[in-house]
Motif scaffolding. Structure first.
Motif, PDB file in Angstrom:
ATOM      1  N   ILE A  89     134.602  15.201  65.800  1.00 36.26           N
ATOM      2  CA  ILE A  89     135.945  14.733  64.954  1.00 36.26           C
ATOM      3  C   ILE A  89     136.419  13.599  64.540  1.00 36.26           C
ATOM      4  O   ILE A  89     135.626  12.642  65.409  1.00 36.26           O
ATOM      5  N   SER A  90     137.624  13.684  63.683  1.00 34.00           N
ATOM      6  CA  SER A  90     137.638  12.059  63.681  1.00 34.00           C
ATOM      7  C   SER A  90     138.942  12.136  63.358  1.00 34.00           C
ATOM      8  O   SER A  90     139.787  13.296  63.079  1.00 34.00           O
ATOM      9  N   VAL A  91     140.274  10.989  63.322  1.00 33.74           N
ATOM     10  CA  VAL A  91     141.626  11.106  63.133  1.00 33.74           C
ATOM     11  C   VAL A  91     141.471   9.672  62.184  1.00 33.74           C
ATOM     12  O   VAL A  91     140.545   8.969  62.855  1.00 33.74           O
ATOM     13  N   THR A  92     142.294   9.740  61.514  1.00 37.44           N
ATOM     14  CA  THR A  92     142.197   8.613  60.302  1.00 37.44           C
ATOM     15  C   THR A  92     144.111   8.229  60.361  1.00 37.44           C
ATOM     16  O   THR A  92     144.876   9.153  60.089  1.00 37.44           O
ATOM     17  N   VAL A  93     143.521   7.313  61.292  1.00 33.62           N
ATOM     18  CA  VAL A  93     145.548   5.646  61.194  1.00 33.62           C
ATOM     19  C   VAL A  93     145.573   5.323  60.244  1.00 33.62           C
ATOM     20  O   VAL A  93     144.963   4.058  60.198  1.00 33.62           O
ATOM     21  N   LYS A  94     147.004   4.686  60.154  1.00 32.41           N
ATOM     22  CA  LYS A  94     147.816   3.097  59.790  1.00 32.41           C
ATOM     23  C   LYS A  94     148.016   2.761  60.819  1.00 32.41           C
ATOM     24  O   LYS A  94     148.802   3.122  61.576  1.00 32.41           O
ATOM     25  N   ALA A  95     148.235   1.399  61.142  1.00 38.87           N
ATOM     26  CA  ALA A  95     148.660   0.344  61.867  1.00 38.87           C
ATOM     27  C   ALA A  95     149.567  -0.366  61.082  1.00 38.87           C
ATOM     28  O   ALA A  95     149.401  -1.283  59.896  1.00 38.87           O
ATOM     29  N   GLN A  96     150.905   0.356  61.292  1.00 38.75           N
ATOM     30  CA  GLN A  96     152.584  -0.135  60.634  1.00 38.75           C
ATOM     31  C   GLN A  96     152.200  -1.895  61.975  1.00 38.75           C
ATOM     32  O   GLN A  96     151.637  -2.083  62.606  1.00 38.75           O
ATOM     33  N   ALA A  97     153.946  -2.382  60.870  1.00 40.95           N
ATOM     34  CA  ALA A  97     153.605  -3.847  62.194  1.00 40.95           C
ATOM     35  C   ALA A  97     154.224  -3.313  63.227  1.00 40.95           C
ATOM     36  O   ALA A  97     153.775  -4.398  64.300  1.00 40.95           O
ATOM     37  N   SER A  98     154.684  -2.584  63.617  1.00 44.46           N
ATOM     38  CA  SER A  98     155.126  -2.238  64.451  1.00 44.46           C
ATOM     39  C   SER A  98     154.926  -1.135  65.790  1.00 44.46           C
ATOM     40  O   SER A  98     154.384  -1.278  66.802  1.00 44.46           O
ATOM     41  N   SER A  99     153.056  -1.026  65.232  1.00 45.95           N
ATOM     42  CA  SER A  99     151.878  -0.050  66.071  1.00 45.95           C
ATOM     43  C   SER A  99     152.012  -0.524  67.445  1.00 45.95           C
ATOM     44  O   SER A  99     151.397  -1.926  67.248  1.00 45.95           O
ATOM     45  N   ILE A 100     151.783  -0.084  68.430  1.00 47.16           N
ATOM     46  CA  ILE A 100     151.301  -0.311  69.644  1.00 47.16           C
ATOM     47  C   ILE A 100     149.954   0.626  70.013  1.00 47.16           C
ATOM     48  O   ILE A 100     148.754  -0.219  69.884  1.00 47.16           O
ATOM     49  N   GLY A 101     149.443   1.571  70.069  1.00 51.78           N
ATOM     50  CA  GLY A 101     149.015   2.370  69.993  1.00 51.78           C
ATOM     51  C   GLY A 101     147.614   2.357  68.836  1.00 51.78           C
ATOM     52  O   GLY A 101     146.457   2.077  69.209  1.00 51.78           O
ATOM     53  N   THR A 102     147.957   1.921  67.743  1.00 48.99           N
ATOM     54  CA  THR A 102     146.840   2.041  66.850  1.00 48.99           C
ATOM     55  C   THR A 102     146.428   1.086  66.749  1.00 48.99           C
ATOM     56  O   THR A 102     145.539   0.486  66.106  1.00 48.99           O
ATOM     57  N   ARG A 103     147.558   0.294  66.429  1.00 50.51           N
ATOM     58  CA  ARG A 103     147.270  -1.598  66.732  1.00 50.51           C
ATOM     59  C   ARG A 103     145.895  -1.392  67.281  1.00 50.51           C
ATOM     60  O   ARG A 103     144.823  -2.215  68.154  1.00 50.51           O
ATOM     61  N   TRP A 104     146.079  -1.062  68.811  1.00 52.25           N
ATOM     62  CA  TRP A 104     144.992  -1.186  70.175  1.00 52.25           C
ATOM     63  C   TRP A 104     143.768  -0.686  69.854  1.00 52.25           C
ATOM     64  O   TRP A 104     142.916  -0.946  69.943  1.00 52.25           O
ATOM     65  N   MET A 105     143.440   0.019  69.102  1.00 52.18           N
ATOM     66  CA  MET A 105     143.041   0.782  68.507  1.00 52.18           C
ATOM     67  C   MET A 105     142.210  -0.057  67.152  1.00 52.18           C
ATOM     68  O   MET A 105     140.568  -0.286  66.956  1.00 52.18           O
ATOM     69  N   PHE A 106     142.587  -0.594  66.332  1.00 54.19           N
ATOM     70  CA  PHE A 106     141.587  -1.385  66.075  1.00 54.19           C
ATOM     71  C   PHE A 106     141.329  -2.363  66.233  1.00 54.19           C
ATOM     72  O   PHE A 106     140.233  -3.059  65.788  1.00 54.19           O
ATOM     73  N   ASP A 107     142.189  -2.958  67.381  1.00 56.64           N
ATOM     74  CA  ASP A 107     141.767  -4.424  68.103  1.00 56.64           C
ATOM     75  C   ASP A 107     140.926  -3.888  68.730  1.00 56.64           C
ATOM     76  O   ASP A 107     139.657  -4.710  69.211  1.00 56.64           O
ATOM     77  N   ASN A 108     140.342  -3.159  69.653  1.00 58.57           N
ATOM     78  CA  ASN A 108     139.675  -2.524  70.191  1.00 58.57           C
ATOM     79  C   ASN A 108     138.511  -1.511  70.554  1.00 58.57           C
ATOM     80  O   ASN A 108     137.928  -1.864  71.455  1.00 58.57           O
ATOM     81  N   LEU A 109     139.135  -0.484  69.643  1.00 59.66           N
ATOM     82  CA  LEU A 109     138.151   1.182  70.351  1.00 59.66           C
ATOM     83  C   LEU A 109     136.336   0.719  69.295  1.00 59.66           C
ATOM     84  O   LEU A 109     137.182   0.481  67.917  1.00 59.66           O
ATOM     85  N   VAL A 110     135.250   1.069  70.001  1.00 56.92           N
ATOM     86  CA  VAL A 110     134.606   0.386  69.116  1.00 56.92           C
ATOM     87  C   VAL A 110     133.639   1.628  69.354  1.00 56.92           C
ATOM     88  O   VAL A 110     133.661   2.443  70.792  1.00 56.92           O
ATOM     89  N   PRO A 111     132.223   1.857  68.912  1.00 56.35           N
ATOM     90  CA  PRO A 111     131.357   3.269  69.436  1.00 56.35           C
ATOM     91  C   PRO A 111     130.820   2.951  70.363  1.00 56.35           C
ATOM     92  O   PRO A 111     130.413   1.833  71.031  1.00 56.35           O
ATOM     93  N   GLY A 112     130.451   3.867  71.167  1.00 55.51           N
ATOM     94  CA  GLY A 112     130.490   3.792  72.771  1.00 55.51           C
ATOM     95  C   GLY A 112     131.525   4.010  73.728  1.00 55.51           C
ATOM     96  O   GLY A 112     131.274   3.910  74.884  1.00 55.51           O
ATOM     97  N   MET A 113     133.015   3.645  73.586  1.00 52.63           N
ATOM     98  CA  MET A 113     134.111   3.200  74.171  1.00 52.63           C
ATOM     99  C   MET A 113     134.846   4.915  74.250  1.00 52.63           C
ATOM    100  O   MET A 113     134.691   5.986  73.349  1.00 52.63           O
ATOM    101  N   HIS A 114     134.855   5.235  75.242  1.00 49.42           N
ATOM    102  CA  HIS A 114     135.245   6.941  75.969  1.00 49.42           C
ATOM    103  C   HIS A 114     137.065   7.151  76.274  1.00 49.42           C
ATOM    104  O   HIS A 114     137.027   5.887  76.186  1.00 49.42           O
ATOM    105  N   LEU A 115     137.342   7.619  75.506  1.00 49.64           N
ATOM    106  CA  LEU A 115     138.947   7.938  75.948  1.00 49.64           C
ATOM    107  C   LEU A 115     139.236   9.677  75.787  1.00 49.64           C
ATOM    108  O   LEU A 115     138.127  10.328  75.826  1.00 49.64           O
TER     109      LEU A 115
END
Length: 373
Positions: A89-115
């Protein structure tokens, strides 16, 4: 940015009929690839950590538990993938200036990580509103449920009559543009249109410009009055679409939109009675509470009249994951025994209810209750 992909393992290959469906009660997700779609827009793809397959309706969403700080945050994202391709499955997300969760995904979520994830859930799907002719109208990242439904129709019903229109601020902001043009070139009864607010020097643009109105709508989809319309985007965009469709005499029973704009349920305070002289009484009123046991946390609590299980848990220091708090996303699903009134918005299945699950955000105890939390 280069795409990042987790290494493949041939031992993961199994036939679908040898696998069980993914369950948010038992399994977590493993990120397998990340792809940049447009400025500040990325797709994150996942597989199950237990070799299970994904069963959902095109257009549904799930909730991710993101380890942003001391307490994880819950963020709900629409699935952009199609259930016709059930191994990931996949999610497509846009990081807004005020994003918290989505910005964390952009900065930290890489292949091999589990959620940890919850769902899928939601009723914004062609599965629930089948029609002879569809019109998918979106703006910005609201395109994601439309892509899920379009990809499903492309795989499973390629002769479907589809009108697809996406609105964006600039040409370079159009998400999935290349894939949309490819699908449109292959589906004989699909029309594709884009509407951008402004031209830029970065990308050549010869299509229509401006904001959606009845004139542009009729130009892009002349027979829109005959179609089942699915709309998703920022709330101002959807409000404008509703207004112009109503002004154009469209049958709003054939209009459907996806929105997470409603606010959370507010805690129910304990009632406080005033004395006849306007002063607070010296003794608290006799309030009939309901005992609630949180078994895993070994906490005994008292639910105030009208309080939900989620509100009672928070007041007692017990954590139950929750995202929408509207009975929609299913994140706060817990097992409970005892008399409960539950009023939900589709975030739980009948077979889950039969197994003893409830949605804590919209379940009110009316007698002694034990909760697995």
């Amino acid at each position: 940015m280069l795409d990042t992909i987790a290494p493949a393992h041939t031992s993961l290959y199994r036939y679908l009929d040898e696998m069980e469906p993914w369950s948010d009660h038992l399994q977590v997700l493993e990120c397998i690839w990340v792809h940049e779609e447009a400025p500040d827009v990325r797709t994150f793809a996942f597989r199950s950590d237990s070799q299970t397959w994904f069963r959902y309706k095109p257009g549904q969403f799930l909730t991710l538990e993101l380890p942003v700080g001391d307490e994880p945050v819950m963020r709900t994202y629409t699935l952009s993938s199609s259930p016709s391709r059930p191994f990931s499955i996949s999610v497509t997300v846009k990081a807004q200036a005020s994003s918290i969760g989505t910005r964390w995904m952009f900065d930290n979520l890489v292949p091999g990580m589990h959620l940890k994830a919850y769902g899928p859930a939601g009723g914004f799907s062609i599965y629930d509103y089948p029609a002879a002719k569809y019109f998918f109208l979106s703006a910005g990242s609201g395109i994601t449920p439309m892509m899920s439904m379009l990809r499903w129709l492309n795989d499973c019903s390629p002769l479907s009559d589809i009108a697809f229109v996406n609105c964006a601020r600039r040409p370079e902001d159009i998400i999935f543009r290349s894939e949309l043009e490819l699908i449109a070139s292959r589906l004989p009864a699909m029309s594709l249109g884009f509407l951008v607010e402004e031209r830029t020097r970065n990308v050549s643009w010869f299509g229509p410009t401006g904001r959606i109105d009845l004139t542009r709508l009729a130009m892009l989809v002349p027979d829109y009055q005959e179609r089942e319309i699915f709309c998703c985007g920022p709330e101002p965009f959807m409000r404008a679409v509703r207004t112009l469709l109503e002004a154009g005499g469209f049958d709003m029973d054939s209009y459907h939109e996806e929105s997470f704009g409603a606010g959370p349920i507010e805690p129910v305070p304990a009632p406080i009675a005033e004395a006849s002289d306007g002063l607070l009484p010296s003794e608290p009123p006799d309030v009939q509470t309901v005992p609630v046991t949180f078994a895993f946390s070994e906490v005994e609590a008292e639910a105030m009249p009208g309080q939900t299980l989620l509100q009672t848990a928070r007041a007692s220091g017990v954590r139950i994951p929750a995202a929408c708090e509207l009975g929609l996303c299913g994140t706060c699903k817990v097992k409970a025994e005892g008399p409960i009134n539950m009023n939900h918005n589709g975030g739980i299945l009948d077979d889950e209810i039969a197994e003893g699950y409830v949605l804590a955000c919209c379940s009110t105890p009316v007698g002694p209750v034990s909760v697995e939390a």
